[in-house]
Write an enzyme that holds these catalytic residues in place. Structure first.
Site, PDB file in Angstrom:
ATOM      1  CG  ASN A   1      -1.806   1.158   1.368  1.00 16.65           C
ATOM      2  OD1 ASN A   1      -1.383   2.280   1.104  1.00 16.65           O
ATOM      3  ND2 ASN A   1      -3.028   0.940   1.780  1.00 16.65           N
TER       4      ASN A   1
ATOM      5  CG  ASP B   1      -3.137   4.684   0.662  1.00 13.69           C
ATOM      6  OD1 ASP B   1      -3.221   4.568  -0.570  1.00 13.69           O
ATOM      7  OD2 ASP B   1      -3.964   4.182   1.460  1.00 13.69           O
ATOM      8  CG  HIS B   2       0.848   6.416   4.636  1.00 12.95           C
ATOM      9  ND1 HIS B   2      -0.054   7.404   4.939  1.00 12.95           N
ATOM     10  CD2 HIS B   2       0.297   5.262   5.085  1.00 12.95           C
ATOM     11  CE1 HIS B   2      -1.085   6.884   5.588  1.00 12.95           C
ATOM     12  NE2 HIS B   2      -0.902   5.578   5.676  1.00 12.95           N
TER      13      HIS B   2
ATOM     14  CG  HIS C   1      -8.273   4.119   1.200  1.00 10.04           C
ATOM     15  ND1 HIS C   1      -8.413   4.010   2.565  1.00 10.04           N
ATOM     16  CD2 HIS C   1      -9.506   4.453   0.728  1.00 10.04           C
ATOM     17  CE1 HIS C   1      -9.669   4.260   2.907  1.00 10.04           C
ATOM     18  NE2 HIS C   1     -10.348   4.546   1.804  1.00 10.04           N
TER      19      HIS C   1
ATOM     20  NE  ARG D   1      -9.447   8.497   4.458  1.00  8.00           N
ATOM     21  CZ  ARG D   1      -9.671   7.668   5.476  1.00  8.00           C
ATOM     22  NH1 ARG D   1      -8.885   6.628   5.666  1.00  8.00           N
ATOM     23  NH2 ARG D   1     -10.648   7.889   6.328  1.00  8.00           N
TER      24      ARG D   1
ATOM     25  NE  ARG E   1      -7.753  11.550   5.529  1.00  4.59           N
ATOM     26  CZ  ARG E   1      -8.209  10.971   6.631  1.00  4.59           C
ATOM     27  NH1 ARG E   1      -7.440  10.184   7.326  1.00  4.59           N
ATOM     28  NH2 ARG E   1      -9.436  11.179   7.042  1.00  4.59           N
TER      29      ARG E   1
ATOM     30  CD  GLU F   1      -7.166  -0.361   1.089  1.00  7.49           C
ATOM     31  OE1 GLU F   1      -6.489  -1.315   1.469  1.00  7.49           O
ATOM     32  OE2 GLU F   1      -7.196   0.747   1.664  1.00  7.49           O
TER      33      GLU F   1
ATOM     34  CB  THR G   1      -5.563   4.868   9.707  1.00 10.09           C
ATOM     35  OG1 THR G   1      -5.494   3.808   8.753  1.00 10.09           O
ATOM     36  CG2 THR G   1      -5.539   4.285  11.111  1.00 10.09           C
ATOM     37  CB  THR G   2      -9.435   1.991   7.564  1.00  5.26           C
ATOM     38  OG1 THR G   2      -8.946   2.689   6.421  1.00  5.26           O
ATOM     39  CG2 THR G   2     -10.813   1.451   7.287  1.00  5.26           C
TER      40      THR G   2
ATOM     41  CD  GLU H   1      -7.020  -6.358   3.550  1.00  7.26           C
ATOM     42  OE1 GLU H   1      -7.022  -6.525   2.314  1.00  7.26           O
ATOM     43  OE2 GLU H   1      -6.374  -5.466   4.116  1.00  7.26           O
TER      44      GLU H   1
ATOM     45  CG  HIS I   1      -5.477  -1.229   9.664  1.00 11.87           C
ATOM     46  ND1 HIS I   1      -4.991  -0.548  10.743  1.00 11.87           N
ATOM     47  CD2 HIS I   1      -6.011  -0.307   8.844  1.00 11.87           C
ATOM     48  CE1 HIS I   1      -5.228   0.734  10.585  1.00 11.87           C
ATOM     49  NE2 HIS I   1      -5.843   0.907   9.434  1.00 11.87           N
ATOM     50  N   GLY I   2      -2.036  -2.116  10.205  1.00 14.71           N
ATOM     51  CA  GLY I   2      -1.123  -1.972  11.334  1.00 14.71           C
ATOM     52  C   GLY I   2       0.002  -2.986  11.381  1.00 14.71           C
TER      53      GLY I   2
ATOM     54  N   GLY J   1       0.980  -1.166   4.487  1.00 12.26           N
ATOM     55  CA  GLY J   1       1.310   0.154   3.953  1.00 12.26           C
ATOM     56  C   GLY J   1       2.203   0.976   4.851  1.00 12.26           C
TER      57      GLY J   1
HETATM   58  N1  PXP Z   1      -5.914  -3.021   4.361  1.00 10.03           N
HETATM   59  C1  PXP Z   1      -6.906  -2.110   4.349  1.00 10.03           C
HETATM   60  C2  PXP Z   1      -8.249  -2.554   3.898  1.00 10.03           C
HETATM   61  C3  PXP Z   1      -6.682  -0.773   4.718  1.00 10.03           C
HETATM   62  O1  PXP Z   1      -7.681   0.114   4.702  1.00 10.03           O
HETATM   63  C4  PXP Z   1      -5.372  -0.385   5.075  1.00 10.03           C
HETATM   64  C5  PXP Z   1      -5.079   1.040   5.445  1.00 10.03           C
HETATM   65  O2  PXP Z   1      -5.329   1.869   4.390  1.00 10.03           O
HETATM   66  C6  PXP Z   1      -4.368  -1.354   5.057  1.00 10.03           C
HETATM   67  C7  PXP Z   1      -4.666  -2.668   4.711  1.00 10.03           C
HETATM   68  C8  PXP Z   1      -2.938  -1.029   5.354  1.00 10.03           C
HETATM   69  O3  PXP Z   1      -2.791  -0.646   6.692  1.00 10.03           O
HETATM   70  P1  PXP Z   1      -1.399  -0.084   7.183  1.00 10.03           P
HETATM   71  O4  PXP Z   1      -1.143   1.162   6.421  1.00 10.03           O
HETATM   72  O5  PXP Z   1      -1.643   0.149   8.637  1.00 10.03           O
HETATM   73  O6  PXP Z   1      -0.369  -1.142   6.921  1.00 10.03           O
END
Ligand code: PXP
Length: 241
Positions: free
Chosen positions: A9, A11-12, A45, A47, A51, A72, A102-103, A153, A194-195, A216
């Site tokens: 991911n 995004d950042h 993602h 959004r 952002r 996403e 975050t989500t 997921e 996530h995380g 991500g």
């Molecule tokens: N999976 C989904 C569905 C998410 O929404 C996110 C965060 O955008 C991630 C994975 C990745 O999470 P992280 O950035 O905490 O690794």
């Protein structure tokens, strides 16, 4: 044992770019470096408040990427229209609240089931794989199946928080494990995200039913020190141990 896939991911990368209003670092460049260094797919993602990833990023990444793009999106009419227009290989439907950092949790499937069912069916008509991002609960998996999803997921955020704070993790791990097994038995492909960090990915990857990890924030953070290539290689090794 089957090969576990890593979705990177990015995004950042866009978050860092947007912090200064410049046009660097470029998320397309990050996507292509990840593609050339072992990523199995690229996740972005889009959004509702744009952002981090913007519409142009989606267009440019889709045009240049050869591995699957996992888009996403929130369950809204606007996002459905965007997915049908750009036709990424994968779509993952995620909940969204404007004020969250975050989500924060999985989808509330019950509250949105009528719209979700329609959205899933429209996306699948275009031969796009659909995933629902859910809390690891048996009821969520049964409902995901009924709504027509291809994959679920499982939200690993709670597990990762407990792990990082050195709190008890057994119950949450077992919830993820049972959900994964139940989903697999119901012919849903199982993903996790996530995380996740090196250490939490190492733990969660012990669950064999999970075939894909989407990671991500930690990947981009770690890349500041050792680069995207090495970070991706380390994760691929960890999840396929
Ligand atoms: N999976 C989904 C569905 C998410 O929404 C996110 C965060 O955008 C991630 C994975 C990745 O999470 P992280 O950035 O905490 O690794």
């Amino acid at each position: 044992m089957r090969n576990k896939r890593l979705g990177v991911n990015i995004d950042h990368v866009a978050t860092i770019r947007n912090a200064r209003g410049e046009n660097y670092p470029n998320p397309v460049r990050a996507a292509l470096i990840a593609e050339n260094n072992g990523a199995d797919s690229i996740t972005i993602h889009l959004r509702e408040d744009r952002r981090h990833i913007r519409d142009d990023d989606l267009k440019n990444i889709k045009r240049k990427l050869r591995i699957p793009l996992n888009l996403e999106i929130a369950p809204t009419k606007e996002m459905l229209k965007i997915a049908l227009k750009h036709k990424p290989k994968y779509v993952c439907i995620v909940p969204e609240k404007r004020a969250e950092i975050t989500t924060e949790g999985g989808l509330n499937l019950n509250r949105q089931k009528i719209f979700l069912k329609k959205m899933i069916s429209k996306i699948k008509e275009r031969k796009i794989r659909v995933t629902l991002f859910i809390e690891p609960k048996i009821a969520n998996i049964s409902l995901s199946k009924k709504l027509g999803a291809d994959c679920v997921e499982l939200h690993t955020g709670k597990y990762c928080n407990l792990f990082n704070k050195k709190r008890k993790i057994k119950t949450e791990f077992s919830r993820i494990e049972k959900s994964a097994l139940y989903a697999e038995k119901n012919f849903l492909e199982v993903h996790a995200g996530h995380g996740l960090t090196y250490r939490t990915a190492d733990q969660i990857s012990k669950i064999n039913s999970i075939s894909e990890f989407n990671i991500g924030h930690f990947i981009i953070a770690e890349s500041v020190f050792i680069g995207l290539k090495k970070t991706i290689m380390k994760f691929k090794k960890i999840i396929n141990k």
